[in-house]
Design a protein around this motif. Structure first.
Motif, mmCIF file in Angstrom:
data_model
loop_
_atom_site.group_PDB
_atom_site.id
_atom_site.type_symbol
_atom_site.label_atom_id
_atom_site.label_comp_id
_atom_site.label_asym_id
_atom_site.label_seq_id
_atom_site.Cartn_x
_atom_site.Cartn_y
_atom_site.Cartn_z
ATOM 1 N N HIS A 166 -7.609 -7.862 0.681
ATOM 2 C CA HIS A 166 -6.463 -7.254 0.170
ATOM 3 C C HIS A 166 -6.053 -7.540 -1.418
ATOM 4 C CE1 HIS A 166 -2.096 -5.207 0.657
ATOM 5 N NE2 HIS A 166 -1.757 -6.406 0.016
ATOM 6 N N HIS A 209 0.871 -1.334 -0.003
ATOM 7 C CA HIS A 209 0.020 0.188 -0.095
ATOM 8 C C HIS A 209 0.822 1.397 -0.053
ATOM 9 C CE1 HIS A 209 -4.177 -1.500 0.757
ATOM 10 N NE2 HIS A 209 -3.539 -2.462 1.395
ATOM 11 N N ASP A 260 -7.464 -2.362 -1.007
ATOM 12 C CA ASP A 260 -8.286 -3.282 -0.105
ATOM 13 C C ASP A 260 -10.023 -3.058 -0.599
ATOM 14 O OD1 ASP A 260 -6.216 -4.040 1.385
ATOM 15 O OD2 ASP A 260 -6.607 -2.593 2.809
ATOM 16 N N ASP A 294 -5.519 -11.952 4.611
ATOM 17 C CA ASP A 294 -5.959 -10.605 4.329
ATOM 18 C C ASP A 294 -7.046 -10.563 3.068
ATOM 19 O OD1 ASP A 294 -6.350 -7.963 4.650
ATOM 20 O OD2 ASP A 294 -4.276 -7.255 4.132
HETATM 21 ZN ZN LIG Z 1 -4.353 -4.229 2.179
#
Ligand SMILES: [Zn+2]
Length: 394
Positions: A134, A83, A90, A131
């Motif tokens: 993501h 990021h 996300d 995650d």
């Molecule tokens: Zn992320």
């Protein structure tokens, strides 16, 4: 919601990430929409400075401006996430009433498959902490290459844009940078988390000594060089003091003050742990706990990035192990079959943590284990090496 409304909502965040990734994000939103899933983009670019501010929450910044206690919100320091370089986004599922659905594993898994079908890397495939919201595109670049200033072509984030330590900047990254500069022999004055003239002078001296362009602003390149030298220093063996030979007829010689600093072992970026001050705790400039710089009150939580036999290396210097206690964390694993469980127990016994594993019975038994300090690092390394899923239990 209509597809063009969803795309319009996402545009602000997508416009700041890499154009190829932004394109794929739009495709993903369209594909999911076809299946009746409305996606919103909750995170795109997060600069290193923003990430460091997040990282400080609940660690060195314990209260907000209104005095509310802050919780830890991220494990990642600036520069440790795609990021930070505009290479990740996300998503979240938007329910019909406008609320966000964070819980539907089935939906997030489906979106993960859709993302992968258009060439995105999905956080649901991550080995350690999954995650599922993501997605990222690394362009074959590792985070350390990115931290060192490499960028894929078309990048929205230039190498200099992440520049963070400059005159007047404040915060944990500044404290951390000052401590690193100091430990490499570049005097920043007091390690106080505020970049003043002395810090800027130290940055310039460091840049000059390392063949970097000398502008007094520690950006990605300078910070990467600093991190590299600190790592090398932590790994370097301690200089040996030669035993003094007793000479027959010694002329009075000058005794050199050559007592070496204790060796600092780095935990590495991935394995930060925390310690909490049991008493009002002195922070020292050097690893041999000399030159006190400040005293922090009992209850202060420090992030640890390395250790000696008697001290923890924390942002801003060193604290004595006896003054603090490691903060315990409970890890929850995914399913453990009997042979994994046996492996895990054997390892835990080896490191003296027998009996710490709590197996939850059921169809797919998972386990929890509570550990702190170096034990916690060992357990996490073991799980990572095995590639077994785990997360921090709340
Ligand atoms: Zn992320």
């Amino acid at each position: 919601m209509e597809l063009n409304e969803l795309l319009a909502k996402a545009e602000d965040r997508l416009s700041k990430i890499h154009p190829t990734l932004a394109d794929k994000a739009r495709q993903l939103i369209a594909k999911a929409h076809k299946e009746g899933i409305d996606l919103v983009v909750t995170q795109g670019l997060r600069t290193i400075a923003e990430q460091n501010a997040l990282y400080a929450q609940g660690r060195t910044k314990l209260y907000d401006d209104e005095g509310n206690k802050l919780k830890i919100v991220t494990k990642a320091k600036g520069g440790s996430s795609y990021h930070n370089f505009g290479l990740a986004f996300d998503i979240a599922v938007r329910k019909e009433n406008g609320d966000i659905d964070w819980d539907s594993t089935k939906l997030y898994n489906r979106i993960g498959q859709l993302g992968k079908s258009i060439g995105l890397e999905w956080g649901g495939d991550f080995k350690s902490i999954k995650d599922t919201p993501h997605f990222q595109l690394t362009f074959g670049l590792t985070l350390s290459q990115l931290r060192a200033g490499k960028r894929p072509s078309g990048s929205t984030v230039t190498s200099d844009e992440a520049a963070v330590v400059e005159l007047g900047a404040k915060g944990e990254l500044i404290t951390d940078t000052q401590a690193k500069l100091t430990s490499l022999g570049f005097d920043c004055g007091i390690v106080d988390g505020i970049a003043g003239d002395k810090t800027v002078a130290a940055i310039k001296a460091f840049q000059k000594a390392n063949g970097l362009s000398v502008d007094g602003i520690a950006g990605t390149k300078t910070l990467a060089k600093l991190a590299e030298l600190i790592d090398a220093k932590a790994k370097a063996p301690v200089a040996e003091v030669k035993p003094e030979k007793v000479e027959a007829a010694p002329a009075p010689t000058k005794v050199e003050d050559a007592k070496p600093m204790p060796k600092v072992t780095s935990l590495g970026d991935k394995y930060s742990v925390q310690v909490k001050a049991k008493v009002a705790t002195d922070v020292y400039k050097h690893a041999d706990v000399s030159e006190k710089t400040k005293t922090l009150k009992a209850g202060t939580v420090f992030s640890v990035y390395g250790y000696t036999t008697a001290a923890w290396a924390v942002p801003g210097g060193f604290v004595q192990m006896k003054d603090v206690e490691p903060v315990a964390v409970t890890l929850k694993t995914g399913g453990l079959n009997p042979s994994m469980e046996a492996d895990f127990r054997t390892y835990l016994k080896k490191i003296g943590l027998d009996g710490a594993l709590n197996l939850a019975k059921g169809g797919n038994p998972s386990a929890t284990i509570t550990a702190s300090g170096l034990d916690l690092v060992k357990v996490r390394k073991f799980l990572d090496e095995k590639g077994w899923y785990y997360k921090e239990a709340k």
